[in-house]
Design a protein around this motif. Structure first.
Motif, short mmCIF file in Angstrom:
data_model
loop_
_atom_site.label_atom_id
_atom_site.label_comp_id
_atom_site.label_asym_id
_atom_site.label_seq_id
_atom_site.Cartn_x
_atom_site.Cartn_y
_atom_site.Cartn_z
N TRP A 73 0.84 -1.19 0.00
CA TRP A 73 0.00 0.00 0.00
C TRP A 73 0.88 1.24 0.00
N ARG A 74 0.37 2.29 -0.61
CA ARG A 74 0.95 3.63 -0.46
C ARG A 74 -0.07 4.49 0.28
N LEU A 75 0.34 4.99 1.43
CA LEU A 75 -0.55 5.80 2.27
C LEU A 75 0.06 7.18 2.43
N GLU A 99 3.54 -10.22 5.24
CA GLU A 99 2.34 -10.42 4.42
C GLU A 99 1.87 -9.12 3.78
N MET A 100 2.20 -8.00 4.40
CA MET A 100 1.74 -6.71 3.89
C MET A 100 2.72 -5.63 4.32
N GLU A 101 2.89 -4.64 3.48
CA GLU A 101 3.80 -3.53 3.80
C GLU A 101 3.16 -2.22 3.33
N ILE A 102 3.13 -1.24 4.23
CA ILE A 102 2.58 0.08 3.91
C ILE A 102 3.73 1.07 3.79
N GLU A 103 3.81 1.73 2.65
CA GLU A 103 4.79 2.79 2.43
C GLU A 103 4.11 4.12 2.79
N LEU A 104 4.74 4.88 3.68
CA LEU A 104 4.15 6.12 4.17
C LEU A 104 4.74 7.33 3.44
N THR A 134 -4.93 6.19 -7.16
CA THR A 134 -3.58 6.73 -7.33
C THR A 134 -2.74 6.43 -6.10
N ILE A 135 -3.36 6.54 -4.93
CA ILE A 135 -2.77 6.04 -3.69
C ILE A 135 -3.79 5.12 -3.05
N ASP A 136 -3.35 4.30 -2.13
CA ASP A 136 -4.23 3.27 -1.58
C ASP A 136 -5.00 3.73 -0.35
N VAL A 182 -9.56 4.59 2.77
CA VAL A 182 -8.85 3.60 1.97
C VAL A 182 -9.63 3.36 0.68
N ASN A 183 -8.91 3.06 -0.39
CA ASN A 183 -9.55 2.67 -1.64
C ASN A 183 -10.31 1.37 -1.40
N THR A 184 -11.59 1.35 -1.76
CA THR A 184 -12.45 0.23 -1.42
C THR A 184 -11.97 -1.09 -2.01
N ASP A 185 -11.57 -1.09 -3.27
CA ASP A 185 -11.09 -2.33 -3.89
C ASP A 185 -9.84 -2.85 -3.19
N LYS A 186 -8.93 -1.92 -2.85
CA LYS A 186 -7.70 -2.34 -2.16
C LYS A 186 -8.01 -2.89 -0.77
N TRP A 187 -8.99 -2.28 -0.11
CA TRP A 187 -9.37 -2.74 1.23
C TRP A 187 -9.99 -4.13 1.17
N ASN A 188 -10.86 -4.34 0.19
CA ASN A 188 -11.53 -5.64 0.07
C ASN A 188 -10.56 -6.75 -0.32
N ALA A 189 -9.43 -6.39 -0.90
CA ALA A 189 -8.44 -7.39 -1.30
C ALA A 189 -7.54 -7.82 -0.14
N VAL A 190 -7.64 -7.14 0.98
CA VAL A 190 -6.81 -7.46 2.14
C VAL A 190 -7.49 -8.54 2.98
N PRO A 191 -6.78 -9.60 3.36
CA PRO A 191 -7.39 -10.64 4.19
C PRO A 191 -7.92 -10.07 5.51
N GLU A 192 -8.91 -10.74 6.04
CA GLU A 192 -9.60 -10.22 7.23
C GLU A 192 -8.64 -10.01 8.41
N HIS A 193 -7.68 -10.91 8.58
CA HIS A 193 -6.79 -10.77 9.74
C HIS A 193 -5.89 -9.54 9.61
N LEU A 194 -5.53 -9.18 8.36
CA LEU A 194 -4.73 -7.97 8.17
C LEU A 194 -5.58 -6.71 8.25
N GLN A 195 -6.84 -6.81 7.86
CA GLN A 195 -7.76 -5.68 8.08
C GLN A 195 -7.86 -5.38 9.57
N GLN A 196 -8.01 -6.44 10.36
CA GLN A 196 -8.12 -6.25 11.80
C GLN A 196 -6.82 -5.69 12.37
N LEU A 197 -5.70 -6.14 11.86
CA LEU A 197 -4.41 -5.62 12.32
C LEU A 197 -4.29 -4.13 12.01
#
Length: 354
Positions: A42-44, A71-76, A96-98, A255-270
């Protein structure tokens, strides 16, 4: 099942695979190869500049990245680094950004509740008022409803930041001193302050300090005294008005809805836990700093007498009613804010002091 039967089945399967291989009959099929899944990226972008971002979001993103365990990395990215602040919401919507961390107001969110983001004049007294309003007085559900109408973006969470006070190069001791001041501030806050002769100015975040140094700006009405010292504005300002335009900034995560929905539930909770950790950290960081820098800071404190400041408070209540007329949902939010403040006043100290 006997051991002999099991072995016969294995021999049968092996012979079948080899027979089907044809010319490649000499090839032995080992355990199937599964390509390792690449980490979700993700780019935040945050509304905050580099120095402030260290406290308002970077620590929580670092915690998230570590806990996500590859499993996931957010670039700030910090203020205006990828897109201008005023285009931030649309950039999330377009993908354009996530994701983004910002108030609804300065990010130009296309919803009727955006005016309540950042600093809605005199709506809160303390930083705890913001989570109390969102979680216990219905604003969370209203925000979810409002953003559900906007395609492509999911609103995730709101939290509190610092109060909003004037930091200026000229002393403010009366309402008369506000007239003609060129001040960097938020859209809705600027609209309200213009009633008192303040000239709101919009600039890229990184241009604020040079603009103060050159005299293009007379000050800011953007934050509290902690932030003024953290980002370096206290080095070019001289005075801090103790009368707050609002007791706490209200900011959100989108968050971009499509990008959010593509994230597994455990990472959403994290990620939700990381947001909550950030909200908590800011509560005590700002609260400690607001007292510290009044006592030990670089700015001289000034105050408009309470009987004169009451004019500002009365105008704020009129402003609330003007905003309530913009939509039924805005009217509902204003009604909640009114009832909440009445409840706090009735509760007395420490919730409200007369």
């Amino acid at each position: 099942m006997t051991e002999k039967t099991t072995l016969n089945k294995r021999d049968f399967l092996r012979r079948t695979v080899l027979t089907g291989a044809g010319a490649a009959g000499a090839t032995v099929l080992a355990t199937p190869y599964v390509k390792a899944q690449s980490p979700i990226k993700w780019r935040l972008q945050t509304y905050a500049g580099p120095a402030l971002a260290e406290h308002v979001i970077k620590n929580s993103i670092d915690w998230f990245n570590k806990a996500a365990n590859g499993e996931m990395e957010i670039e700030l990215y910090t203020a205006d680094q990828l897109v201008p602040q005023g285009e931030l919401f649309r950039a999330v919507q377009a993908g354009t950004i996530d994701a983004a961390q910002s108030d609804d107001d300065s990010a130009a969110a296309p919803v009727d509740v955006k005016v309540f983001g950042a600093y809605f004049p005199l709506a809160s007294r303390y930083s705890l008022d913001v989570p109390a309003l969102w979680h216990w007085h219905g604003l969370k559900e209203i925000w979810e409803e409002a953003y559900a109408e906007i395609p492509g973006v999911t609103w995730l969470s709101s939290g509190a930041w610092d109060p909003c006070n004037f930091g200026t190069t000229k002393p403010i001791n009366s309402l008369e001193d506000l007239k003609g001041l060129r001040v960097y501030t938020f859209p809705t806050g600027g609209q309200f302050l213009s009633k008192f002769g303040v000239i709101p100015v919009s600039l890229p975040y990184e241009d604020v300090e040079p603009a103060i140094q050159t005299g293009e700006l007379d000050g800011v009405c953007w934050c509290g005294i902690t932030e003024m010292h953290t980002v370096g504005w206290a080095d070019v300002l001289k005075y801090y008005l103790t009368n707050p335009l609002s007791g706490a900034w209200a900011g959100s995560y989108f968050v971009n809805t499509d990008k959010w929905n593509a994230v597994p539930e455990h990472l959403q909770q994290l990620f939700r836990l990381a947001m909550d950790a950030s909200h908590y950290y800011r509560q005590h960081w700002y609260w400690a700093g607001e007292a510290k820098y009044r006592n030990e800071g670089k700015l001289e404190l000034t105050t408009i007498p309470s009987n004169e400041w009451k004019t500002v408070e009365d105008e704020a209540f009129k402003f609330w009613d003007e905003v309530a007329g913009q939509s039924p949902r805005a009217a509902k939010v204003v009604d909640i804010i009114k009832k909440y403040n009445e409840s706090m006043t009735k509760a007395g100290a420490p919730y409200r002091y007369s």
